[in-house]
Design an enzyme around this catalytic site. Structure first.
Site, mmCIF file in Angstrom:
data_model
loop_
_atom_site.group_PDB
_atom_site.id
_atom_site.type_symbol
_atom_site.label_atom_id
_atom_site.label_comp_id
_atom_site.label_asym_id
_atom_site.label_seq_id
_atom_site.Cartn_x
_atom_site.Cartn_y
_atom_site.Cartn_z
ATOM 1 N N SER A 89 38.214 -11.871 75.884
ATOM 2 C CA SER A 89 36.776 -12.231 75.901
ATOM 3 C C SER A 89 36.510 -13.657 76.200
ATOM 4 C CB SER A 89 36.000 -11.752 74.823
ATOM 5 O OG SER A 89 35.865 -10.475 75.039
ATOM 6 N N SER B 226 33.938 -10.826 77.232
ATOM 7 C CA SER B 226 32.573 -10.582 76.760
ATOM 8 C C SER B 226 31.753 -11.892 76.693
ATOM 9 C CB SER B 226 32.491 -9.775 75.499
ATOM 10 O OG SER B 226 33.156 -10.557 74.326
ATOM 11 N N LYS C 278 28.043 -18.292 71.044
ATOM 12 C CA LYS C 278 28.096 -16.873 71.575
ATOM 13 C C LYS C 278 27.213 -16.239 70.308
ATOM 14 C CE LYS C 278 30.949 -13.084 72.563
ATOM 15 N NZ LYS C 278 32.545 -12.697 72.774
#
Ligand SMILES: [Mg+2]
Ligand SMILES: [Zn+2]
Lengths: 478, 102, 494
Positions: free
Chosen positions: C178, C154, C79
């Site tokens: 997330s 997210s 990420k």
């Protein structure tokens, strides 16, 4: 109406650690800009703080020295504000639960002991440094930032409003500085910014219990500046009050050039610091045992030392003060005093000729082996050398480290004393200076001094001038 | 009682150093009022005598010894600087220009 | 079967026996990226040459006979809020668009140490604030099961990368759901570890007391293997747990007979999809058959989780994001004095959701509101933790839906932040309590979208989660697709 001045101080001290509070960057002063920086102290995204154990120990040490009560459970909070020298836009500080509460410092003012109470002692991180392109913040088109200082451990000490003049504030700071130097917590170098002081000052009608409107004074870069700035500000407020006006709450800068306090425009919206517990650091839990260990190795305070020197060695207050403020000199005195028991004579020599010769030779307080000084003083006390010779020898000894008895033997400096030794010299001088003798007989005291000088010269300075004088008088009278 | 965030938008944006357009301010005022109304439901809970939780962990804080480690090389300290002046970060004038202060 | 379709254990075995090289494995994933990425857009930055370089280095070491970690040569995606030294790390924000960290996050250091090739940095909601990956400043990632739906967020990019076979493993971060929510929306395993289990050093902070890095994988064993690498004490993160890391993989097959499972009864299940509620019952029944004891558990104060979360997380965020001011790194909006430079930089550099949260947080911490908002929320957090403590006195593990519904449409909730926040409703309280929680694929909805169930364990009992997940994995319906269909469809349920 008579007014009294009320002053509270906020002192920031850099603690004497090798590395920063939350990262391992060096704290050393005067390095090339932005070279003592890492992700943590630059506040790079994702970096996290880790406590420096030593900084916490030093904070506890300082707190104990200040009689402040160390909190076993303290906490770090974030103080949020935007300023270019603050890398994370918050300062990690202690707000709700500081590392130590209360405390006091005693100082002597005009032979009276005054107790100045403390509000709190807490740990926080230092900010970076701004360098302005012009002479001041206001006149500069742009500024440059150096983050070398950012993250150095700072101790903040906040006093109660217990001081009542610029002079007192200065004495307090001097005493505080000495205390913290003694404790080893900080090097307290104001010129390097490792000790800084802001002051809150207000006036109130004499005898009133209520505090007046205060001004905050910043940018005082020496103890002298603190005294001058606060006296200036007190007078400024007094004039306003006397003329029926009222003081407005504001922050001012001390202008060192003009010797005036200048109001600063208040920083817009910066007063709401939005403190909250720092989530990246766990609460600081100390154990009573750890605190006690630090307490047990806490060095003697300057105040205790002054009193002890007066009591133990029977020294005058001024001497005790000197041996306290000049700590290494005091330590030297104590070592010599183990073997030389005429303490007041020793004190006189150390603070007089010894200190003078050290300065001349640019040497440190312990430059001369203590035994050699003892030897020198013993030679003098026994009448083996006279006082002028002793002084000369001391200079030589400080320079070369030679032992006094060797110097005496080498240079034949042994005192010439006793009737038999001196008689030939005295007779020679009387015979060779009939005019002077006559003048003396005619009542001129100066002539005697001349004759003494002649005998001393013949002896190579080794004669005892007192004895020479006595012999001359009696010989001329014969 | 619903929260009207409109009067606070300006002040909060200033505190947070966020330049917002007029439209942004209006949209935000409405949305933030709604969010805060929901958030305010926690007021229903009695928290008398409850200690706040700022950390969910109960082991002692990690400490490091006071040893100097390597700092970043200067070129990496400055590699992301938007404005530089030699080895410094450069920022515009600190004092406000003009007479917009209080 | 292509290499990219194999499990990590299988890839590791094949490389160990030298049947395939890491370069071949890595190339297989790079080819897959070429094929799939244009449809879904999961990556912000691609690093193919870096990946191949690491792979060939690992291959050389293997030929040398070096002792290698089971994950050596297994590629992964990370990420884009995890700092990768020398490689752009953007947080999907304009304000960090060109930011190159001069240091590695601890997890990245570990990954480099064992020699896992990095395939790229994945898309996300800006600063991890969001539940759909629509808040990325660059582009929206699409759900591979239906390109008109969101992948969740997210960590949407990481979830999509793994579920489509563009990466066998990925790292995400979970502040309030997330990792788990996108895992549910994309049909794969996503773990939020116990707060403190994995070092946060180098993870660009959203809300420091909640953020945790965690793995995405296609099966429990792969997930456990990656956690084993990531977990452990880090002297650079003083909130990281000093305790030992258990052998998650080696204890994976242990039977858990008699363990008590609490089925979370939400007091307000109005918005919960009935098919998802049924799935909870179905899985509970399965576990009962496997020898678990099942009962309902009530957690009365967790209802207030959303309110507490949307005060605590933005408050911390408002402070964490203060540093993006245009001085040391990132976007600089210009200006002739420091004040307007700060405000312009931040006003132009942050997207709308980030600004909203900075505003809420600044407000909640400001003078006069602190006690009623922030402090109150922290006390509610204590009550929520107490609910978990009480529950874990009776139960060894808790189960409930990961998300109230399967993935929603792109744009559907974009204008209503509150609606968006509600999609994390099941994830938030675990985060507030700091306990570990694993989303496990639990079936397909009648609309052909996958969804997950969530298992929650007491602090530092991640092993238990993998074990339970393993029961479900072994009993999965072989007819249900594990991966999205090979031809990506747009819209509708066909
Ligand atoms: Mg301070
Ligand atoms: Zn540093």
């Amino acid at each position: 109406m008579e007014y009294e001045v009320v002053i509270g101080l906020e002192i920031h001290l850099e603690l004497q650690t090798q590395s920063k509070l939350f990262c391992s960057c060096s704290t050393s002063f005067g390095k090339e800009p932005n070279t003592n920086c890492c992700p943590v102290c630059l506040g790079l995204p994702g970096s996290l703080p880790v406590f420096n154990r030593k900084a916490i120990e030093l904070a506890v040490t300082a707190a104990l020295a200040l009689n402040s009560s160390v909190q076993l459970n303290s906490r770090f909070d974030r103080k949020n504000y935007h300023y270019p020298d603050l890398p994370k836009a918050y300062q990690v500080s202690q707000y709700e639960k500081p590392i130590a509460l209360g405390g006091c410092l005693e100082l002597e003012i005009d032979d009276q002991v005054k107790k100045v109470n403390l509000e709190r002692v807490h740990l926080e991180e230092e900010a970076g440094k701004l360098i302005h392109s012009g002479d001041s913040i206001i006149g500069s088109d742009y500024s440059k930032v150096d983050y070398n200082r950012a993250g150095i451990p700072l101790l903040e000490i906040v006093t109660k409003p217990d001081l009542c003049s610029g002079h007192e504030a200065r004495l307090f700071l001097e005493e505080l500085r000495m205390l913290l130097l003694y404790s080893g917590a900080s090097d307290c170098k104001m010129e390097e910014g490792s000790l800084r002081c802001d002051a809150n000052i207000s006036l109130r009608p004499m005898g009133s219990k209520q505090l007046g409107t205060k001004a905050e004074v910043k940018n005082m870069n020496s103890f002298k500046a603190v005294e001058m700035a606060l006296n200036y500000e007190a007078e400024r407020q007094r004039q306003i009050l006397i003329s029926g006006g009222s003081v407005i709450q504001q922050t001012c800068h001390w202008d060192e050039e003009e010797k005036v306090t200048v109001p600063l425009r208040s920083k817009e919206g910066s007063s709401d610091y939005r403190y909250f517990p720092e989530p990246d650091l766990l609460p600081l839990l100390l154990e009573e045992k750890e605190v006690n260990i630090i307490k047990s190795v806490l060095p003697e305070s300057p105040m205790d030392r002054r009193l002890r020197f007066q009591k133990e060695y029977g020294l005058a207050k001024s001497e005790a003060s000197l041996f306290t403020s000049n700590r290494p000199l005091g330590e030297y005195f104590e070592i010599v005093a183990l073997k030389y028991k005429d303490y007041s004579n020793l004190a006189r020599w150390i603070q007089g000729d010894y200190l003078y010769q050290l300065r001349e030779a640019g040497k440190s307080e312990s430059a001369l082996e203590p035994d050699k000084l003892v030897e020198l003083l013993n030679l003098l006390d026994n009448g083996d050398i006279n006082r002028p010779v002793a002084k000369e020898l001391l200079a030589e000894m400080v320079r070369s480290g030679e032992s006094p008895s060797r110097l005496v033997n080498e240079k034949g400096l042994k005192q010439i004393s006793g009737h038999d030794m001196l008689l030939p010299l005295v007779e020679k001088v009387i015979n060779e200076n009939p005019d002077a003798v006559n003048n003396y007989l005619g009542g001129k005291e100066k002539a005697l001094k001349f004759l003494i000088g002649q005998v001393m010269a013949l002896s190579g300075g080794r004669a005892d001038p007192g004895e020479v004088k006595k012999m001359l008088i009696s010989k001329i009278a014969e | 009682m619903a929260i009207d965030f409109r009067k606070d938008v300006e002040h909060v944006a200033k505190l947070a150093r966020l330049e917002l357009t007029k439209t942004e301010k209006e949209t935000m005022a409405g949305q933030l009022s709604d969010i805060l109304d929901t958030a305010r439901r926690i007021q229903e809970l009695d928290t008398e005598g409850i200690e706040p939780t700022s950390h969910v962990i109960d082991f002692p804080a990690t400490m490091r010894e006071d040893e100097v480690g390597a700092s970043l090389p200067l070129n990496r300290v400055l590699q992301n600087a938007p404005k530089r002046d030699n080895d410094f970060f450069r920022v515009p004038r600190i004092a406000k220009s003009g007479n917009d202060g209080q | 079967m292509e290499l990219y379709q194999k499990t990590v254990f299988e890839l590791s075995r094949l490389m160990n026996s030298r049947e395939v090289s890491s370069v071949e494995v890595t190339q297989s994933f790079l080819d897959r990226i070429k094929e799939v990425e244009p449809h879904v857009r999961a990556f912000i930055t691609h690093t193919p040459s870096m990946a191949l370089e690491t792979a060939s280095l690992v291959d050389k070491k293997r030929l040398n006979g070096d002792n290698l970690h089971p994950l050596a040569g297994v590629p992964l995606a990370i990420k884009d809020n995890i700092s990768t030294g020398g490689l752009r790390t953007t947080c999907a924000s304009k304000i960090l668009e060109n930011y190159i960290p001069p240091y590695d996050a601890t997890v990245f250091k570990l990954i480099k140490q064992v020699g896992m090739p990095l395939l790229g940095k994945t898309n996300m909601d800006e600063f991890a604030m969001g539940s759909s990956t629509e808040n990325s400043a660059f582009f929206t990632t699409r759900n591979p099961w239906d390109l008109e739906k969101v992948p969740g967020g997210s960590s949407g990019g990481s979830a999509v990368a793994v579920s489509t076979g563009m990466a066998p493993l990925a790292l995400g971060s979970d502040t309030g759901g997330s990792i788990r929510q996108p895992a549910s929306f994309c049909g794969l395993y996503g773990l939020r570890p116990t707060y403190g289990r994995v070092s946060r050093y180098g993870l660009i902070a959203f809300a420091s007391s909640l953020d945790q890095i965690g793995p995405f994988a296609m099966n429990p064993a792969d997930c456990a293997l990656l956690l084993e690498l990531l977990a452990g004490h880090d002297p650079l993160d003083s909130t990281s747990y000093p305790g030992k890391v258990p052998g998650y993989v080696s204890s994976m097959e242990e039977r858990l007979d008699g363990m008590k499972v609490g089925v979370i009864k939400h007091s307000n299940e109005k918005g919960f999809d009935p098919e998802i509620k049924d799935a909870v019952t179905k899985i509970a029944n399965l576990l009962e058959k496997e020898g678990f004891a099942i009962d309902q558990v009530e957690m009365p104060r967790t209802d207030y989780g959303l309110g507490a979360y949307y005060l605590i997380a933005p408050s911390e965020a408002s402070s964490n994001l203060g540093r993006y001011d245009g001085v040391r790194y990132g976007f600089n909006g210009g200006g002739d004095n420091i004040e307007n430079m700060f405000s312009r930089t931040r006003g132009e550099g942050f997207g709308p959701e980030v600004k909203r949260r900075i505003m809420i947080g600044t407000y909640a911490l400001s003078a006069g509101y602190y006690d009623a908002y922030y402090l109150k929320a922290m006390k509610v957090r204590t009550l929520i933790r107490q609910d978990y403590e009480t529950a874990f006195k009776k139960f060894d593990i808790l189960i409930g839906p990961t998300t109230p519904t399967p993935a929603f449409k792109i744009g559907e909730k974009a204008d209503d932040p509150l609606e968006m926040y509600l999609s994390d409703i099941c994830n938030i309280t675990d985060a507030l309590a700091g306990v570990p929680s694993l989303s496990v694929p639990a079936g397909m909805h009648s609309n052909n979208m996958p969804f997950g169930l969530q298992f929650t364990a007491p602090p530092f009992c991640e092993g238990r989660l993998f074990n339970v997940a393993n029961y479900i994995y072994r009993n999965r319906d072989p007819l249900l697709p594990e991966r999205p269909p090979a031809s990506f469809r747009k819209g509708g349920t066909e």
